[in-house]
Scaffold this motif. Structure first.
Motif, PDB file in Angstrom:
ATOM      1  N   ARG A   1       0.405   4.679   3.709  1.00  0.00           N
ATOM      2  CA  ARG A   1       1.784   5.587   3.764  1.00  0.00           C
ATOM      3  C   ARG A   1       3.036   5.237   4.198  1.00  0.00           C
ATOM      4  O   ARG A   1       4.374   5.314   3.292  1.00  0.00           O
ATOM      5  CB  ARG A   1       1.389   6.498   4.217  1.00  0.00           C
ATOM      6  CG  ARG A   1      -0.104   7.600   3.983  1.00  0.00           C
ATOM      7  CD  ARG A   1       0.208   9.087   4.110  1.00  0.00           C
ATOM      8  NE  ARG A   1      -0.659   8.819   5.945  1.00  0.00           N
ATOM      9  CZ  ARG A   1      -1.514   9.167   6.386  1.00  0.00           C
ATOM     10  NH1 ARG A   1      -2.345   8.434   5.384  1.00  0.00           N
ATOM     11  NH2 ARG A   1      -1.221   8.170   7.484  1.00  0.00           N
TER      12      ARG A   1
ATOM     13  N   ALA B   1       6.020  10.335  -0.575  1.00  0.00           N
ATOM     14  CA  ALA B   1       4.916   9.111   0.429  1.00  0.00           C
ATOM     15  C   ALA B   1       4.056   9.251   1.370  1.00  0.00           C
ATOM     16  O   ALA B   1       3.309   8.593   1.337  1.00  0.00           O
ATOM     17  CB  ALA B   1       6.125   7.441   0.496  1.00  0.00           C
ATOM     18  N   THR B   2       4.143  10.590   2.105  1.00  0.00           N
ATOM     19  CA  THR B   2       3.193  10.717   3.077  1.00  0.00           C
ATOM     20  C   THR B   2       2.093  11.146   2.658  1.00  0.00           C
ATOM     21  O   THR B   2       1.616  12.021   3.115  1.00  0.00           O
ATOM     22  CB  THR B   2       4.253  11.933   4.101  1.00  0.00           C
ATOM     23  OG1 THR B   2       4.725  12.741   4.304  1.00  0.00           O
ATOM     24  CG2 THR B   2       5.406  10.368   5.243  1.00  0.00           C
TER      25      THR B   2
ATOM     26  N   ASP C   1       0.362  10.477  -0.093  1.00  0.00           N
ATOM     27  CA  ASP C   1      -1.161   9.874  -1.169  1.00  0.00           C
ATOM     28  C   ASP C   1      -1.224   8.274  -0.020  1.00  0.00           C
ATOM     29  O   ASP C   1      -0.109   8.123   0.958  1.00  0.00           O
ATOM     30  CB  ASP C   1      -0.490   8.699  -2.587  1.00  0.00           C
ATOM     31  CG  ASP C   1       0.559   9.466  -2.473  1.00  0.00           C
ATOM     32  OD1 ASP C   1       1.787   9.607  -3.060  1.00  0.00           O
ATOM     33  OD2 ASP C   1       1.161   7.865  -1.372  1.00  0.00           O
ATOM     34  N   GLY C   2      -2.064   7.652  -0.170  1.00  0.00           N
ATOM     35  CA  GLY C   2      -2.390   6.453   0.954  1.00  0.00           C
ATOM     36  C   GLY C   2      -3.389   6.564   1.675  1.00  0.00           C
ATOM     37  O   GLY C   2      -3.760   7.491   2.632  1.00  0.00           O
TER      38      GLY C   2
ATOM     39  N   LEU D   1       5.090   8.080  10.583  1.00  0.00           N
ATOM     40  CA  LEU D   1       4.071   7.173  10.722  1.00  0.00           C
ATOM     41  C   LEU D   1       3.369   5.775  11.136  1.00  0.00           C
ATOM     42  O   LEU D   1       2.086   5.834  10.828  1.00  0.00           O
ATOM     43  CB  LEU D   1       4.773   6.413   8.878  1.00  0.00           C
ATOM     44  CG  LEU D   1       5.264   7.489   7.624  1.00  0.00           C
ATOM     45  CD1 LEU D   1       5.934   7.593   6.683  1.00  0.00           C
ATOM     46  CD2 LEU D   1       3.521   7.779   7.394  1.00  0.00           C
TER      47      LEU D   1
END
Lengths: 218, 218
Positions: B98, B88-89, B91-92, B148
């Motif tokens: 993220r 997950a880290t 994209d975004g 994050l």
DNA sequence: TCACCATATTACTCGCCGGTAACTAGCGCG
DNA sequence: CGCGCTAGTTACCGGCGAGTAATATGGTGA
């Protein structure tokens, strides 16, 4: 040295049962700690007895079985929380204030021996019978929290789309304290409680403004 | 009826170890379920074997000990989460996006067999050795989440006073899903994940306005 | 003084369960 | 075929730990 002996030769008989209660609770407290540290099934009664400087059969003067000790530990923990929330529902202007107070106490209790039991002793460890009682007790607590949330939604002091899920999420965050709290750590229970409750109320998304007055015009 | 037999008389030898892997995982999955339902120490190997329609010694063809099975269950769960967050880290746009994606996956995994193990099997149940590994793995995950959050604070997409405590609170809320999730309940895992993450981001306190544009002028 | 009750002890029983030994059934291979 | 390997089995061991006598001690009350 023996002077204090002379002062209190406790003549009476009514504090015998007081003694008994105290010892009973001592057993429970030590058991709770042991269960939390090493797990229920890996903690033997011999071990608990040893921590109390007695032998195993002594425990059977106060309890019928290991399961009874276990059930009592979690019952006390749940009782603490239940009472705390019930108390908190008294004062506070808005429902938000009341919920905040309740959650604050909730969090604090999760750093205490019996409070920890609730989280660290999974209901899977409990025998079927006490498992039912455990669930019922938890449901009661959950309903108290839901009520507070609902009131808050009603009076506009709280925002929640799904009350049930909100209650679960909040309880989860607080229950989890029992898993990571370290008495030797830098943070005191009330500080942890303060911060956790804050986080839950404020959320991770930045707020445009704290006070409406500061709201920037677009 | 026997036509398919003719089609695939699997001549080869390379899928023997494939078979083995599959069986190994079947053991783990069943063990994970049993552990979650009835607790680790109350679940005997005989019971696990019975659920698989085999006998206990068979399990020893795939694992060295009960503790190894146990350790594997939680390791797989942690691995799932670790990978999910790492993915997950990528994209975004903002760190918030993220983090949101990461937590969403996190929540979903907590409804799955191996994910549940992480929460429901207390680290107290683990033998000292795997306990260390468990803690290390959890710390790694925790650090990912903290990173994050920190990024989010930096780019302004997240608000957090105490990063460490925020990470704990968030993980706690999501970990707890494993305790109340009911596969037969009305909510699907992704719906639960959606709602929980929302609650964590929005907070319980009402926001003055969703979009800045709608902000009422005082 | 004696009977009594509570508390605690030592010394045991007994069942469960993790783990092992020894054997058997199928299967690929030279 | 017969060798050996894998996956299973049945039958067992050994220990740990919950729970139980049987017993000792010592204060209380009649």
């Amino acid at each position: 040295m023996d002077a204090k002996q002379a002062v209190s030769p406790w003549k009476d008989t009514k504090d015998r049962e007081h003694d008994r209660r105290e010892k009973r609770e001592a057993v429970l407290r030590v058991a709770a700690q042991a269960f939390c540290e090493n797990g229920v099934r890996t903690t033997s009664l011999d071990e608990i007895a040893e921590r109390l400087n007695v032998t195993k059969p002594t425990l059977y003067h106060y309890f019928r079985s290991k399961d009874e000790i276990l059930a009592e530990c979690v019952r006390i923990g749940l009782e603490l929380i239940d009472k705390a929330i019930a108390d908190a529902t008294g004062d506070g202007r808005t429902a938000r204030d009341r919920l905040e107070a309740a959650l604050h106490r909730y969090a604090e209790i999760m750093t205490m021996d019996f409070g920890m039991c609730i989280t660290r002793i999974g209901e899977a460890e409990l025998p079927p019978q006490s498992r039912k009682a455990f669930r019922a007790h938890k449901r009661k607590i959950d309903e108290r929290i839901r009520s507070l949330i609902e009131e808050g939604v009603a009076d506009g002091s709280i925002s929640a789309r799904d009350v049930r899920l909100t209650a679960f999420t909040v309880s989860g965050a607080l229950n989890w304290i029992a898993r990571w709290y370290d008495p030797d750590g830098p943070l005191k229970p009330h500080e942890i409680a303060r911060s956790c409750v804050d986080i839950l109320f404020e959320g991770l998304a930045p707020r445009v403004s704290k006070k409406p007055a500061e709201c920037t015009r677009t």
